[in-house]
Structure formats: structure tokens, C-alpha cells
Design an enzyme around this catalytic site. Structure first.
Site, short mmCIF file in Angstrom:
data_model
loop_
_atom_site.label_atom_id
_atom_site.label_comp_id
_atom_site.label_asym_id
_atom_site.label_seq_id
_atom_site.Cartn_x
_atom_site.Cartn_y
_atom_site.Cartn_z
N HIS A 89 46.39 -43.41 -80.25
CA HIS A 89 45.28 -43.33 -81.21
C HIS A 89 44.00 -43.75 -80.50
CE1 HIS A 89 42.99 -43.49 -84.95
NE2 HIS A 89 42.47 -44.61 -84.47
N ASP A 168 46.44 -45.80 -98.45
CA ASP A 168 45.28 -45.83 -97.57
C ASP A 168 44.19 -44.89 -98.08
OD1 ASP A 168 43.85 -46.46 -95.02
OD2 ASP A 168 44.18 -44.33 -94.66
N ARG A 175 36.65 -48.23 -100.43
CA ARG A 175 35.92 -48.96 -99.37
C ARG A 175 34.62 -48.24 -99.04
NH1 ARG A 175 39.84 -48.91 -94.58
NH2 ARG A 175 38.06 -49.82 -93.47
N SER A 190 44.40 -49.71 -91.85
CA SER A 190 44.29 -48.27 -92.14
C SER A 190 44.83 -47.45 -90.97
CB SER A 190 42.84 -47.92 -92.42
OG SER A 190 42.67 -46.53 -92.60
N LYS A 194 49.11 -45.50 -90.72
CA LYS A 194 49.40 -44.07 -90.52
C LYS A 194 50.25 -43.86 -89.28
CE LYS A 194 44.90 -42.94 -91.03
NZ LYS A 194 44.20 -43.96 -91.83
#
Length: 451
Positions: A89, A168, A175, A190, A194
């Protein structure tokens, strides 16, 4: 299952007063968020309490676990894949096309990479948008389709399904409108929720800082990296983070089809040095922490071999075919030395911007370049905007390059008849040319490794 004895207002008050929520309380709250038992105003109040008082590690791990389990999780994966299901990521940066190269290179090393990725919004481009610049490629896939592609190819790059981590989605929407996005614990939860839902054995995080990063401040980026590593490891995913410099664009290309073209060069072992180095460093760490290489150096050697022997490019070809691309066009696109512009969308005009000074390239402002590319149509300023896959920017120089007044330093790929004056002016100011070479030239973007 939610605990009927727990009241949502009581949990909000506890967190508002600086208390630490228990795993049971967190699980109850997240379950009720998904089931509709929490009003939007209550969710906003809890998020603000978390934002103002922070989240302790003993809260972030159960919060992320509850979010991960709020919907579908991928798998169960076949037993023979044990230890080989991995992913990466990135927190986002200008010219960041690492996933397009790393996923197929890892698959060529025998890994399984169920990469759930995102679209671009703001100044950074999205991996899914870049893939969609290849005609026919679909980034939507069911759990069963993902498993089929992983079985046959070894990697896929797709978007988040509706049933993956629904908590999320609900929390992020609130948010966004309550001013609580920029909280390290909530950001980390968050992201990791995932990735954990992919049922990974190992995860590498590319945490960027600098002018072209989403998180500009290095100290805050480091705090986020540490928090994500703690959560990932706390959920049983072997997690490592690399702190990477994003003050200058990655590689030479900014823009969707342009970045696909550059990725293909890298998949054939002909990519820019900084791009290949980051691919190898991230992948080397991933192969090592997952137990598929005895050291990061061995992991890098394995990946490098796939870039030089054509195996990584072949995996990319197989992946895009599996995701909907025409097989003949995919093969033509992925052949080493082919004219990729017979397949990829190309801008109507290519116009150089020339240096106004002589000297040495000291810096290139990533953020300015990205914002100019965005204004050309390469990205979205709102989620509903249409992307022009063909447009973008092509750097002609590297940091430390000698340059003369009047030399091309960047080429603009555009579909409008002329480059708008404001874009040209901004690009003129995006390059810093100094009389002497830079005192230090980074040989690698990786500043630190956090595990």
C-alpha cells in the site's frame, strides 16, 4: 454480536472524557454503525471525540479488526498459498506507478497478490485510473473472480467491493464532512482494515513524505507509518513500512497512459533508476518478511531477474487479459520494444517547456507538476469528473542534470490547441536551477525502514 447492555451515548461520553474504549465497546459501536443503530450525529460525535483525544494502540487494533470484520473478507485462500499472499500500500505520491510493476513482478516470484487499490482524487493519481487507460480493462471483480485470477495469474489490481469493510465507508463519509479526516489513528485504521480484509500473510507500506505526498510533513508521515505497522502486526499480518522521499516526481511520467508506458519499460528492465529502485526495495522487504527470501537483498535479486527475463511483463499481460483486455492488443502492448502508442491513448499535441536558466537541476516541485497535470484533465477535482487518459507531463531532466537556457526540461501532452498560460507559468516555476550541482543527490528515495 452487539451487546444490548452498552449504550451508544455512554460510549461517546467515555471517549469525550478521555477514556480508553475496551475491545467489546469498540466492537459494539462498529457493529451498530453498520447495522444502522448509530445516528449520523452520534457517529460524528464519536469521531470528533477520537480526533480530539486520540486513539491508543489498545484501541486502534480492535477498531481496525472490527472494521475489517464488518463485511466480507477475501479467501479463505488455498492451503498451498500459505505464506505467499502479500500486498503493498502506498500513501500516495506524484508519478507513483509502483503497484503496476510490483504486483506482476511478485507474481512472477510465485506470490499471490490480491491488490485492492483506489482511484485518484486530488493531486495524486490512482492506480485504477491508470489501468483503465488500457482499453477493455475492468477493475471490478467479485471474490470468486479475484480467486480465479490469482490462481491463473498470481495477481490482480481491482477496486474495493461494496461488501468489503462497509464500516470504513460509513465512517469515512462522516469524517469527510466533520473535519476529522486528519487523525493518525483513524487514517491508519482505515488503510489497514482494507488490507487485512485481503487475508494477507505480509504487507509492505510505502509511506511518502515531501511536497508531492498526501502527507507532506515527515514527522507526521513517520507517526502514521509506526501506527500502521503496529496495527498490521497486531492483526497477525507481518508488516513493514518504508519512509520514502516524494519531493521530486517518481520516474519521468505523470498521467495515466504515460505512466502505463513507463511501467511497461520498467517491467522490461528499462525503467528510470529511481522507479526500479523503489520497486525492488519494497518487493525485497516483502519477500523477506513473508519468508520467501532469506534476506531483502535476495528478494531484490529475485525481483530484478523477473524484470530482465520478461517474466514480470508476461504476468502483467496475463493480468490485464484476465481483467478484460483484448488478448491480441495486450500481447502487442507488452512485447519488449513495441510501439505502445498503437494501443494506448495518446494526446493530440506534445509541447516542450524550455528552461529559462542555465545551470544544474536542483529540484522539481512534485505538487506543482501534479496540479498542472490535473488541470490538463489527467485527474479529478470531484469524484464525478471524467479523466482524459492521454494527457500529462514528461520530464526531460533528472536532479543534478546540467541544463542550458532554452533546453527542453518538460514536455506537456495536451489535447487543447495551446497550453494555458497559467499552466506554462506554473511549470516555469516548478524547476529550480542553480549555478552549481546539488550538494547531495539521493541515490534512493528510501530514508528509513520501520518494522
Amino acid at each position: 454480536m452487539a451487546n444490548a447492555s452498552l449504550r451508544i451515548p455512554d460510549l461517546i461520553i467515555k471517549k469525550r472524557n478521555g477514556g480508553v474504549l475496551t475491545p467489546e465497546e469498540i466492537n459494539h459501536f462498529v457493529t451498530e454503525v453498520v447495522n444502522g443503530g448509530v445516528q449520523e450525529c452520534q457517529l460524528g460525535a464519536m469521531l470528533m471525540a477520537m480526533y480530539l483525544n486520540g486513539l491508543a494502540d489498545e484501541e486502534t487494533v480492535p477498531l481496525t479488526r472490527a472494521m475489517m470484520k464488518s463485511g466480507d473478507v477475501l479467501g479463505p485462500w488455498p492451503q498451498e498459498w500459505s505464506g505467499k499472499v502479500v500486498d503493498k500500500h502506498s500513501t500516495g505520491g506524484v508519478g507513483d506507478k509502483i503497484s503496476l510493476i510490483l504486483a506482476p513482478a511478485l507474481a512472477a516470484c510465485g506470490m499471490k497478490v490480491p491488490m485492492v487499490s483506489g482511484r485518484g482524487l486530488g493531486h495524486t493519481g490512482g492506480t485504477l485510473d491508470k489501468l483503465e487507460s488500457i482499453e477493455g480493462v475492468s477493475v471490478s471483480a467479485s471474490k470468486d473472480k479475484m480467486q480465479q485470477i490469482l490462481t491463473e495469474v498470481g495477481c490482480c489490481i481491482v477496486g474495493q467491493t461494496e461488501k468489503l469493510v462497509p464500516a470504513d465507508k460509513k465512517m469515512y463519509a462522516i469524517r469527510d464532512v466533520t473535519g476529522t479526516v486528519e487523525n493518525i489513528g483513524l487514517i491508519a485504521g482505515s488503510i489497514i482494515s482494507k488490507k487485512a480484509a485481503e487475508q494477507l500473510n505480509a504487507l509492505v507500506l510505502d509511506v511518502k513524505f515531501g511536497t508531492g505526498a498526501v502527507m507532506v510533513d515527515e514527522r507526521k508521515a513517520r507517526e502514521l507509518a509506526n501506527k500502521m505497522v503496529t496495527i498490521g502486526n497486531g492483526l497477525g499480518v507481518k508488516t513493514v513500512a518504508l519512509m520514502t522521499d516524494m519531493n521530486n516526481p517518481i520516474g519521468k511520467m505523470i498521467g495515466n497512459a504515460l505512466e502505463i508506458a513507463e511501467s511497461l519499460n520498467c517491467l522490461h528492465g528499462n525503467g528510470p533508476t529511481d522507479l526500479e529502485d523503489l520497486v525492488l526495495q519494497l518487493g525485497g522487504q516483502l519477500l523477506f518478511v513473508s519468508g520467501n527470501a532469506t534476506s531483502t537483498e535476495e528478494g531484490q535479486r529475485k525481483l530484478k531477474e523477473t524484470l530482465t527475463n520478461g517474466q514480470a511483463a508476461k504476468k502483467f499481460e496475463q493480468m490485464i487479459i484476465a481483467q478484460g483486455a483484448d488478448s491480441e492488443k495486450a500481447k502487442a502492448l507488452c512485447v519488449k520494444g513495441s510501439d505502445v502508442w498503437k494501443i494506448l491513448p495518446r494526446a493530440n499535441f506534445i509541447t516542450p517547456v524550455k528552461s529559462k536558466q542555465s545551470g544544474f537541476v536542483n529540484a522539481i516541485n512534485s505538487r506543482t507538476c501534479a496540479e498542472c497535470s490535473l488541470k490538463l484533465g489527467a485527474g479529478r477535482q470531484a469524484s464525478s469528473d471524467q479523466i482524459n487518459f492521454a494527457v500529462g507531463l514528461e520530464m526531460c531532466v533528472d536532479i543534478g542534470t546540467s541544463i542550458k537556457e532554452g533546453d527542453d526540461w518538460i514536455r506537456v501532452h495536451h489535447d487543447c490547441d495551446v497550453i494555458p498560460d497559467d499552466i506554462k507559468e506554473r511549470l516555469n516555476n516548478a524547476i529550480d536551477v542553480t549555478p552549481s550541482p546539488p550538494k547531495t543527490i539521493l541515490t534512493t528515495r528510501v530514508k528509513d525502514i520501520i518494522s
